[in-house]
Design an enzyme around this catalytic site. Structure first.
Site, PDB file in Angstrom:
ATOM      1  N   CYS A 315       9.195  -7.963   3.366  1.00 33.12           N
ATOM      2  CA  CYS A 315       9.701  -9.341   3.397  1.00 33.12           C
ATOM      3  C   CYS A 315      10.109  -9.838   4.791  1.00 33.12           C
ATOM      4  CB  CYS A 315      10.843  -9.552   2.420  1.00 33.12           C
ATOM      5  SG  CYS A 315      11.257  -8.163   1.397  1.00 33.12           S
ATOM      6  N   ARG A 344      10.092   4.679   1.980  1.00 27.23           N
ATOM      7  CA  ARG A 344      11.472   4.695   1.510  1.00 27.23           C
ATOM      8  C   ARG A 344      11.927   6.127   1.341  1.00 27.23           C
ATOM      9  NH1 ARG A 344      11.207  -0.134  -3.049  1.00 27.23           N
ATOM     10  NH2 ARG A 344      10.396  -1.710  -1.628  1.00 27.23           N
ATOM     11  N   GLN A 362       2.557  -1.718  -1.308  1.00 22.90           N
ATOM     12  CA  GLN A 362       2.837  -2.768  -2.285  1.00 22.90           C
ATOM     13  C   GLN A 362       1.796  -3.870  -2.177  1.00 22.90           C
ATOM     14  OE1 GLN A 362       6.844  -3.710  -0.802  1.00 22.90           O
ATOM     15  NE2 GLN A 362       7.618  -3.050  -2.801  1.00 22.90           N
ATOM     16  N   ASP A 364       2.142  -6.968  -2.025  1.00 21.78           N
ATOM     17  CA  ASP A 364       3.286  -7.835  -1.820  1.00 21.78           C
ATOM     18  C   ASP A 364       2.826  -9.251  -1.498  1.00 21.78           C
ATOM     19  OD1 ASP A 364       5.954  -8.261  -1.704  1.00 21.78           O
ATOM     20  OD2 ASP A 364       6.328  -6.977   0.021  1.00 21.78           O
ATOM     21  N   HIS A 366       4.724 -13.320  -0.525  1.00 16.98           N
ATOM     22  CA  HIS A 366       5.889 -14.187  -0.468  1.00 16.98           C
ATOM     23  C   HIS A 366       5.426 -15.623  -0.463  1.00 16.98           C
ATOM     24  CE1 HIS A 366       7.302 -10.292   0.997  1.00 16.98           C
ATOM     25  NE2 HIS A 366       8.378 -10.597   0.312  1.00 16.98           N
ATOM     26  N   LYS A 446      15.151 -13.011 -11.497  1.00 20.28           N
ATOM     27  CA  LYS A 446      13.793 -12.456 -11.454  1.00 20.28           C
ATOM     28  C   LYS A 446      13.179 -12.313 -12.833  1.00 20.28           C
ATOM     29  CE  LYS A 446      15.307  -7.650 -11.551  1.00 20.28           C
ATOM     30  NZ  LYS A 446      15.158  -6.310 -11.026  1.00 20.28           N
ATOM     31  N   HIS A 492       9.468 -13.754  -3.974  1.00 16.01           N
ATOM     32  CA  HIS A 492       8.920 -12.444  -3.659  1.00 16.01           C
ATOM     33  C   HIS A 492       8.231 -11.953  -4.922  1.00 16.01           C
ATOM     34  CE1 HIS A 492       9.408  -8.183  -2.111  1.00 16.01           C
ATOM     35  NE2 HIS A 492       9.068  -8.035  -3.364  1.00 16.01           N
TER      36      HIS A 492
END
Length: 619
Positions: A315, A344, A362, A364, A366, A446, A492
Site C-alpha cells: 500500500c 512478513r 499478493q 494487490d 488500490h 471491510k 485496498h
RNA sequence: GCCGAUGUAGCUCAGGGGUAGAGCAUUCGAUUCGUAAUCGAACGGUCAGCGGUUCAAAUCCGCUCAUCGGCUCCA
C-alpha cells in the site's frame, strides 16, 4: 484469516445429524473425558471443555505430558464410563456452596471461571454418576485402574450444559480421541500452558465414519503432498522456512494464473504497477506500519547509515505513486494493481506449506476514488471477484461485512458513508452477507469473501477494505471541481489474496487434477516403440506451435508403464501412438477423466481441447 | 515463540550402542511391447546439524534447525 489447518473446518457430509443432539453428546463426551483423566491421572486440574465443529476438547493442567498411549487408555476408560450408563444430573447450586466445594478441591481454574460469572446468573453443575454412591460431594475418584472401580465413580463440573441424560446416551462406537496439543489458559500466551485433548464425537458410527472419510480425503488432497508428487513447488530447509520455490510445473500454473489476472484487470479498467521490495524505514513510519505492524516485519537493514525495510505490504508504494503528481477529480478513480511480493515475519511454529509462508505475492490493488464513486467501485470489485472465482471453479461463497471496531481512526460520518457504500454494493450485487460487528480494520470497514472448495471447506481469499488512514497520513489530495483540495478515499483489495495460498487451495480443490487450461502439461504422447518416436515428436511439435503444452514420454518404458506414469502425474490427455496410428496418421486418445476415447485426427483432438480450455473445465 | 511428536538414500519407509537395509526413482544392459508397474545389474547415505556420555553413537543425553499436530497470530 483462514486457518490453514483445515481439519477443524472439515464438515462431514452426513445424513442430517441433529445439531442439538450432537451438541449434547459432545458436551457430555468432554465431561466423560475429564472424568476419565481425573480418574487415571489424579492431581490433574480441569479447566474448560467446549464442543467444536467435529467434536470437543478439554484443556487440562498437568505437569506430565499426555502421550498417544495415554489417549488410548483414556478412550478405554471413557468406554467404561459410557457402558456403566451413569446418570448425568443437572443441579442448580448456590454460589457460596459451589465456591466452597471448588476451593476444597483446589480447582483454581474452576474458581476463576466461577468468579467470572456475573452475580445473579443461575449456576448449574452437572454430575456424572450417583452422588449417593459417593456419600459426599466432590470428586470421589479412584486411581484404581481395575474394571471393578467403575461402579464407584462420581464426578461433577460447573457447567451451563446442556448434556445427555446418561453417559449411556453417548454412542460408544461414534467417538474417538484424536490428538493432544498445547493451549494457553484463556488463549493468552502469558498464561500457563495447558494440555488440550481433542476428540471427535457423533450420533452414530456412520457419521463418525463419514467424518473420518472426510479427514482422509483432506489428507489425500494435501497440497504439500501433491505439490511434491507433481513437482509443483518446494520449501527447503537450506533456504529457510516459509520461502517458496516454484518448480517449472508449479511456475507454469502460476504464469497462467497471472496471465488471467492481467487480462481481467486490464479489461476491468485497472492499470498495472511495479514497485520496489524495500524502502527507507521512514516510509513505514509515515504509513504507521512501523508502529502497528512491527511484529510482522523482518528486521531493518542498514544501507549507508540509512535504515531500510523489506516490505510487508504494498500500500505505501501505491500511495507514493499517487502522491507523485497532482491529481484532479477527473483522474479518479485510479485503479492500480500489482502482483506485489511481500515478506512478513511469521513465528516458526505457524508456517504451513503454501498456506502460511514468510514471502508471498499478493494480487494487490488500490483504488483511489471520490466518496460518491465508492459504492460503484466496490461493486466493480465484487463483480471481478465473482468472475474470477467462478472461472477457477469456485461457485459458493460466504460473505462477511466487518464494521467499525472499538479502536479505530476517522470520523463517524465517514465510517457511516463507507459502511453504507459496502452495504449498497452488496445489495446491488444481490449477495447475502453476515455482519461481523466490530470486526473491521482500525482504518476502515471491510468485506471478506470465503470460497467453498470441492469437499466443503471454506477458505478466505478475497478482501476489500476501505481505508481512511493512509490518505490522511500521507495527506493525499485531489483538486475538486470548485478548485479546493479534497482527500480521496482509498480501497485496498485482493482477490486471490496471495498467489501462494491460492495455488495451495487450487491444488487441494482439484486434488492435483487441474482443469485443462491450468494443467502444467496438457498432453503427453506415448510412443509404443522407438519407431513411433519421430511421429510423436512431430505431433508434439505441432501442438506446441499451436499453443498447447505437450511433450513426448522419452522413457522408453512399456506402454502400460507410460500410461501409469501419465496417470500418476495427472496429465489430462495421453496420446498413444503405435504402428497403426503412424500408418493412418491418427491419434489414439486417452483422457484422465474418461479413459480410452478412441482414435481421433489431430484436428479433432484440437477441437476437443479447445472446448475444454474455453470452458475452463476438465477434459 | 510455546506444548507434544518426528527427522535414516531423490521418494516412501524398516532397523535400534559394535560392517547401513528394502521397494520405487536414477544409470547401464537385455526386451520393442496396444490402454495403470518387463527382467537383470550398478549407482546412491558423515542416519538433519553441533556438542556430550562411552573402548565404541545412526541408536543414549543436551542444544540448534526443519517438518507435523495444536495454541497465539494471519494473505
Amino acid at each position: 484469516m483462514v486457518s490453514p489447518v483445515t481439519e477443524s473446518q472439515v464438515t462431514a457430509d452426513v445424513s442430517a445429524p441433529n445439531p442439538e443432539k450432537l451438541e449434547r453428546i459432545r458436551h457430555t463426551c468432554a465431561h466423560v473425558l475429564a472424568m476419565a483423566v481425573q480418574t487415571l491421572f489424579p492431581g490433574t486440574k480441569v479447566t474448560i471443555g467446549p464442543t467444536t465443529d467435529n467434536g470437543f476438547y478439554y484443556d487440562f493442567d498437568r505437569a506430565e505430558p499426555f502421550t498417544p498411549d495415554d489417549l488410548k487408555t483414556l478412550e478405554t476408560q471413557m468406554r467404561r464410563i459410557i457402558k456403566a450408563k451413569l446418570p448425568v444430573v443437572r443441579e442448580v447450586v448456590s454460589r457460596e456452596a459451589i465456591a466452597a466445594e471448588i476451593a476444597q478441591l483446589d480447582e483454581n481454574y474452576k474458581a476463576e471461571i466461577l468468579a467470572g460469572i456475573p452475580e445473579g446468573e443461575t449456576l448449574t453443575r452437572y454430575t456424572i454418576g450417583d452422588v449417593a454412591l459417593s456419600g459426599i460431594g466432590g470428586f470421589k475418584l479412584t486411581a484404581d485402574k481395575s474394571k471393578k472401580a467403575q461402579a464407584q465413580q462420581f464426578w461433577w463440573d460447573l457447567c451451563a450444559g446442556p448434556h445427555v441424560e446418561s453417559t449411556g446416551d453417548i454412542p460408544a462406537d461414534a467417538f474417538a480421541l484424536e490428538s493432544v496439543a498445547g493451549a494457553y489458559w484463556r488463549g493468552d500466551e502469558n498464561n500457563p500452558q495447558l494440555q488440550r485433548i481433542y476428540g471427535t464425537a457423533w450420533e452414530n458410527a456412520e457419521q463418525l465414519k463419514a467424518y473420518l472419510h472426510q479427514k482422509e480425503e483432506a489428507k489425500r488432497r494435501d497440497h504439500r503432498k501433491i505439490g511434491k508428487e507433481l513437482q509443483l513447488f518446494s520449501i527447503q530447509e537450506e533456504a529457510g522456512g516459509g520461502l517458496v520455490f516454484w518448480h517449472p510445473k508449479g511456475a507454469t500454473v502460476r504464469r497462467l494464473i497471472e496471465e488471467y489476472w492481467r487480462q481481467t484487470h486490464l479489461a476491468g479498467g485497472y492499470e498495472l504497477l511495479y514497485t520496489p521490495h524495500v524502502a527507507n524505514l521512514n516510509l513505514w513510519k509515515t504509513s504507521g506500519h512501523n508502529d502497528f505492524y512491527r511484529e510482522n516485519m523482518f528486521d531493518v537493514m542498514e544501507v549507508e547509515e540509512q535504515a531500510y525495510q523489506l516490505k510487508p505490504m504494498n500500500c505505501p508504494f501505491h500511495v507514493l505513486t499517487y502522491k507523485s503528481d497532482l491529481r484532479s477529480y477527473r483522474d479518479l478513480p485510479c485503479r492500480w494493481a500489482e502482483l506485489g511480493t511481500v515478506y512478513r515475519y511469521e513465528r516458526s511454529g505457524v508456517l504451513h506449506g503454501l498456506m502460511r509462508v514468510r514471502g508471498f505475492t499478493q494480487d494487490d490493488a488500490h483504488i483511489f476514488c471520490l466518496p460518491e464513486q465508492l459504492a460503484a467501485e466496490i461493486l466493480g470489485v465484487l463483480n471481478l471477484t465473482e468472475q474470477t472465482m467462478s472461472d477457477f471453479g469456485f461457485n459458493n461463497y460466504e460473505v462477511n461485512l466487518s464494521t467499525r471496531p472499538e479502536k479505530s481512526v476517522g470520523a463517524d460520518d465517514i465510517w457511516e458513508l463507507a459502511t453504507q457504500a459496502l452495504i449498497q454494493a452488496l445489495n446491488d450485487k444481490g449477495w447475502s452477507y453476515v455482519i461481523d460487528e466490530g470486526g473491521g480494520a482500525f482504518y476502515g470497514p471491510k468485506i471478506d469473501l470465503k470460497i467453498q472448495d470441492a469437499i466443503g471447506r471454506m477458505w478466505q481469499c478475497s478482501t476489500i477494505q476501505v481505508d481512511f488512514n493512509l490518505p490522511e497520513r500521507f495527506q493525499l489530495e485531489y483538486i475538486a471541481p470548485d478548485g479546493s483540495r479534497q482527500r480521496p478515499i482509498m480501497v485496498h483489495r485482493a482477490i486471490f489474496g496471495s498467489l501462494e495460498r491460492f495455488f495451495g487451495i487450487l491444488i487441494e480443490n482439484y486434488a492435483g487434477d487441474f482443469p485443462l487450461w491450468l494443467a502444467p502439461v496438457q498432453v503427453r504422447l506415448l510412443p509404443i516403440g522407438d519407431e513411433q518416436r519421430q511421429y510423436a515428436q512431430a505431433i508434439a511439435q505441432q501442438l506446441q506451435q499451436r499453443g498447447y503444452r505437450a511433450a513426448v514420454d522419452a522413457s522408453g518404458d512399456r506402454l502400460n508403464k507410460q500410461i501409469r506414469n501419465a496417470e500418476l502425474e495427472k496429465i489430462p490427455v495421453a496420446i498413444i501412438v503405435g504402428k497403426q496410428e503412424v500408418t493412418d496418421q491418427t491419434l489414439s486418445v486417452r483422457t484422465r477423466q474418461q479413459g480410452d476415447i478412441g482414435t481421433l485426427t489431430l484436428a479433432d483432438l484440437q477441437a476437443r481441447l479447445d472446448v475444454a480450455i474455453a470452458a475452463k473445465s476438465q477434459i
